[in-house]
Design a protein around this motif. Structure first.
Motif, mmCIF file in Angstrom:
data_model
loop_
_atom_site.group_PDB
_atom_site.id
_atom_site.type_symbol
_atom_site.label_atom_id
_atom_site.label_comp_id
_atom_site.label_asym_id
_atom_site.label_seq_id
_atom_site.Cartn_x
_atom_site.Cartn_y
_atom_site.Cartn_z
ATOM 1 N N TYR A 185 7.855 -4.689 12.917
ATOM 2 C CA TYR A 185 8.762 -4.814 11.771
ATOM 3 C C TYR A 185 9.600 -3.540 11.614
ATOM 4 C CZ TYR A 185 6.582 -9.160 10.292
ATOM 5 O OH TYR A 185 6.147 -10.465 10.239
ATOM 6 N N PRO A 186 10.487 -3.264 12.590
ATOM 7 C CA PRO A 186 11.296 -2.031 12.534
ATOM 8 C C PRO A 186 12.292 -2.007 11.382
ATOM 9 C CG PRO A 186 12.079 -3.485 14.284
ATOM 10 C CD PRO A 186 10.793 -4.077 13.782
ATOM 11 N N ASN A 187 12.611 -3.189 10.825
ATOM 12 C CA ASN A 187 13.534 -3.228 9.689
ATOM 13 C C ASN A 187 12.846 -2.894 8.371
ATOM 14 O OD1 ASN A 187 15.610 -3.996 11.363
ATOM 15 N ND2 ASN A 187 15.345 -6.174 10.986
ATOM 16 N N LEU A 188 11.516 -2.857 8.401
ATOM 17 C CA LEU A 188 10.752 -2.611 7.178
ATOM 18 C C LEU A 188 10.092 -1.235 7.170
ATOM 19 C CD1 LEU A 188 9.741 -3.847 4.524
ATOM 20 C CD2 LEU A 188 7.841 -4.867 5.794
ATOM 21 N N PHE A 189 9.676 -0.777 8.370
ATOM 22 C CA PHE A 189 8.906 0.461 8.431
ATOM 23 C C PHE A 189 9.562 1.510 9.327
ATOM 24 C CE2 PHE A 189 5.768 -3.012 7.923
ATOM 25 C CZ PHE A 189 5.242 -2.653 6.686
ATOM 26 N N ASN A 190 9.511 2.751 8.880
ATOM 27 C CA ASN A 190 9.807 3.901 9.735
ATOM 28 C C ASN A 190 8.498 4.366 10.362
ATOM 29 O OD1 ASN A 190 12.629 4.482 9.508
ATOM 30 N ND2 ASN A 190 12.284 5.144 7.400
ATOM 31 N N ARG A 191 8.552 4.770 11.622
ATOM 32 C CA ARG A 191 7.338 5.234 12.302
ATOM 33 C C ARG A 191 7.614 6.580 12.959
ATOM 34 N NH1 ARG A 191 3.790 1.835 14.796
ATOM 35 N NH2 ARG A 191 4.497 2.602 16.800
ATOM 36 N N ASP A 192 6.695 7.493 12.758
ATOM 37 C CA ASP A 192 6.764 8.806 13.396
ATOM 38 C C ASP A 192 5.382 9.090 13.966
ATOM 39 O OD1 ASP A 192 7.256 11.332 14.265
ATOM 40 O OD2 ASP A 192 7.548 12.222 12.287
ATOM 41 N N GLY A 193 5.181 8.671 15.211
ATOM 42 C CA GLY A 193 3.843 8.750 15.790
ATOM 43 C C GLY A 193 2.930 7.773 15.066
ATOM 44 N N SER A 194 1.858 8.285 14.493
ATOM 45 C CA SER A 194 0.924 7.422 13.765
ATOM 46 C C SER A 194 1.228 7.370 12.274
ATOM 47 C CB SER A 194 -0.513 7.925 13.967
ATOM 48 O OG SER A 194 -0.672 9.209 13.383
ATOM 49 N N THR A 210 0.831 -1.207 0.000
ATOM 50 C CA THR A 210 0.000 0.000 0.000
ATOM 51 C C THR A 210 0.864 1.256 0.000
ATOM 52 O OG1 THR A 210 -1.776 -1.151 1.175
ATOM 53 C CG2 THR A 210 -1.800 1.255 1.261
ATOM 54 N N LEU A 211 1.925 1.259 0.801
ATOM 55 C CA LEU A 211 2.839 2.405 0.841
ATOM 56 C C LEU A 211 3.549 2.580 -0.499
ATOM 57 C CD1 LEU A 211 4.339 1.844 4.404
ATOM 58 C CD2 LEU A 211 2.875 3.744 3.707
ATOM 59 N N ILE A 212 3.891 1.455 -1.132
ATOM 60 C CA ILE A 212 4.529 1.508 -2.452
ATOM 61 C C ILE A 212 3.575 2.106 -3.478
ATOM 62 C CG2 ILE A 212 5.320 0.059 -4.371
ATOM 63 C CD1 ILE A 212 6.461 -1.845 -2.191
ATOM 64 N N THR A 213 2.347 1.629 -3.467
ATOM 65 C CA THR A 213 1.354 2.102 -4.438
ATOM 66 C C THR A 213 1.061 3.587 -4.262
ATOM 67 O OG1 THR A 213 0.329 -0.091 -4.497
ATOM 68 C CG2 THR A 213 -0.989 1.759 -5.304
ATOM 69 N N GLU A 214 0.931 4.014 -3.014
ATOM 70 C CA GLU A 214 0.624 5.422 -2.741
ATOM 71 C C GLU A 214 1.844 6.321 -2.888
ATOM 72 O OE1 GLU A 214 -2.433 6.846 -1.973
ATOM 73 O OE2 GLU A 214 -3.164 4.877 -2.614
ATOM 74 N N ASN A 215 3.041 5.713 -2.764
ATOM 75 C CA ASN A 215 4.308 6.441 -2.922
ATOM 76 C C ASN A 215 4.431 7.625 -1.962
ATOM 77 O OD1 ASN A 215 6.843 6.869 -4.064
ATOM 78 N ND2 ASN A 215 6.055 8.300 -5.583
ATOM 79 N N ARG A 216 4.027 7.389 -0.698
ATOM 80 C CA ARG A 216 4.127 8.440 0.317
ATOM 81 C C ARG A 216 3.965 7.817 1.699
ATOM 82 N NH1 ARG A 216 -1.057 9.884 2.273
ATOM 83 N NH2 ARG A 216 -2.766 8.924 1.071
ATOM 84 N N ALA A 217 4.340 8.583 2.710
ATOM 85 C CA ALA A 217 4.066 8.159 4.077
ATOM 86 C C ALA A 217 2.566 8.282 4.340
ATOM 87 C CB ALA A 217 4.854 9.020 5.062
ATOM 88 N N MET A 218 2.042 7.404 5.197
ATOM 89 C CA MET A 218 0.601 7.402 5.467
ATOM 90 C C MET A 218 0.353 7.180 6.953
ATOM 91 S SD MET A 218 -0.616 4.960 2.285
ATOM 92 C CE MET A 218 -2.381 5.192 2.587
ATOM 93 N N SER A 219 -0.761 7.685 7.430
ATOM 94 C CA SER A 219 -1.142 7.431 8.814
ATOM 95 C C SER A 219 -1.680 6.007 8.926
ATOM 96 C CB SER A 219 -2.212 8.424 9.267
ATOM 97 O OG SER A 219 -3.446 8.160 8.616
ATOM 98 N N THR A 220 -1.681 5.475 10.138
ATOM 99 C CA THR A 220 -2.191 4.117 10.341
ATOM 100 C C THR A 220 -3.662 4.019 9.939
ATOM 101 O OG1 THR A 220 -2.608 4.697 12.662
ATOM 102 C CG2 THR A 220 -0.551 3.534 12.167
ATOM 103 N N LYS A 221 -4.420 5.090 10.149
ATOM 104 C CA LYS A 221 -5.839 5.079 9.759
ATOM 105 C C LYS A 221 -5.986 5.041 8.241
ATOM 106 C CE LYS A 221 -10.280 7.402 10.459
ATOM 107 N NZ LYS A 221 -10.686 7.183 9.056
ATOM 108 N N GLU A 222 -5.157 5.825 7.547
ATOM 109 C CA GLU A 222 -5.214 5.828 6.082
ATOM 110 C C GLU A 222 -4.894 4.446 5.523
ATOM 111 O OE1 GLU A 222 -3.927 10.077 4.281
ATOM 112 O OE2 GLU A 222 -2.382 9.075 5.462
ATOM 113 N N ILE A 223 -3.881 3.803 6.106
ATOM 114 C CA ILE A 223 -3.496 2.468 5.639
ATOM 115 C C ILE A 223 -4.625 1.477 5.868
ATOM 116 C CG2 ILE A 223 -1.895 0.545 5.984
ATOM 117 C CD1 ILE A 223 0.221 2.664 6.770
#
Length: 308
Positions: free
Chosen positions: A291-300, A248-261
């Motif tokens: 999965y900290p090796n796959l995702f960066n997280r900044d809050g939500s 989903t992140l690849i398709t959207e090509n942007r960072a997303m909130s957990t709700k958006e995902i």
């Protein structure tokens, strides 16, 4: 007459050169500048942040020798996975020798002594690991006019997936250089058009070598190609949640909130729960945290780690 080994290396070099020539031409300039360069490395916040680090530390011996944690920072910025602090400390304590080997172009010795069959902690044990990507990026960092910062997607994109990382590194670096020399005007046009789009001066174009520019282009192409192939390879196979989040992140090509995902997944059905209930943002939060090796997280807000 050339030996069998020499003939095979020539064959691989020709394959890489042909691929570069096919992808980069007068008709593809606008697409390359907009999609492969601007969208992928300026517009993308993760990549643009990395570029700032890259140019600040590029070929900077003073920073390299004086820093107390150069390799930990280098590992984090390049998203190099599966490397423990004990190994990084060994590199940190050997910086003078490592730099000397690079400056003297003693790269085979550097590779064998530090990156080939490196002993890396794996649980309570140590296992041998080939750190070819680490080697390539470090060499490029101090010899940016001579060598590329090769990673596996680019290696695969040029049809060298079955070849050793060490050999592929030299082949692609040499063909980058050869192609750039034969296509100076085309490459300069790409560079200048890219410069004009970089209004916030994310990149230092005085330090942007031909190898780096070609790396930026083919990193973008290779990763898009990898994503398309991954999507096509098993359309009927049920995705795991973390894979569906990544897609989903690849398709959207942007960072997303957990709700958006969660909302996107409930529509796309890339992943469905056994009880058929809706995916929640709390579920996305929990899975990305695991999965900290796959995702960066900044809050939500969630994004893919560069190169994944």
């Amino acid at each position: 007459m050339k030996t069998n080994e020499e003939q095979y290396i020539i064959f691989l070099k020709q394959k890489v050169f042909k691929k570069i020539s096919t992808e980069l031409n007068e008709n593809s300039i606008d697409r390359i500048v907009q999609i492969d360069l601007y969208d992928s490395h300026i517009k993308d916040n993760i990549s643009s942040s990395f570029q700032k680090y890259y140019f600040e530390t590029l070929n900077n011996e003073i920073n390299f020798l004086s820093s107390q944690n150069f390799f930990k920072q280098f590992k984090r910025r390049y998203s190099l996975q599966g490397i423990d602090n004990e190994y990084l400390d060994r590199l940190e304590n050997s910086k003078s020798e490592i730099l000397q080997l690079i400056r003297h172009n003693s790269l085979t010795k550097l590779y064998i002594d530090y990156f080939n069959k490196a002993l890396i902690k794996h649980g309570d044990l140590k296992k041998e690991k080939d750190l070819g990507s680490f080697f390539a990026k470090l060499v490029h960092h101090f010899l940016p006019n001579e060598y590329c910062a090769l990673d596996n997607p680019i290696k695969d994109y040029f049809g060298l997936s079955k070849e050793s990382f060490f050999i592929a590194f030299f082949i692609i670096s040499e063909e980058y250089k050869k192609w750039a020399l034969e296509n100076k005007q085309l490459l300069n046009t790409i560079r200048e058009n890219f410069r004009q789009l970089d209004e916030n001066k994310i990149l230092d174009f005085n330090l942007l070598t031909d190898h780096k520019l070609l790396d930026l282009i083919f990193w973008s192409k290779a990763n898009r190609n990898k994503k398309v192939n991954t999507k096509k390879s098993s359309p009927l196979k049920k995705m795991k949640l973390h894979d569906a989040i990544a897609q989903t992140l690849i398709t959207e090509n942007r960072a997303m909130s957990t709700k958006e995902i969660a909302d996107k997944l409930n529509i796309s059905k890339l992943y469905t729960k056994k009880d058929k209930s809706k995916i929640t943002d709390f579920q996305i939060h929990g899975r990305t945290k695991n999965y900290p090796n796959l995702f960066n997280r900044d809050g939500s807000v969630v994004s893919l780690i560069k190169g994944k």
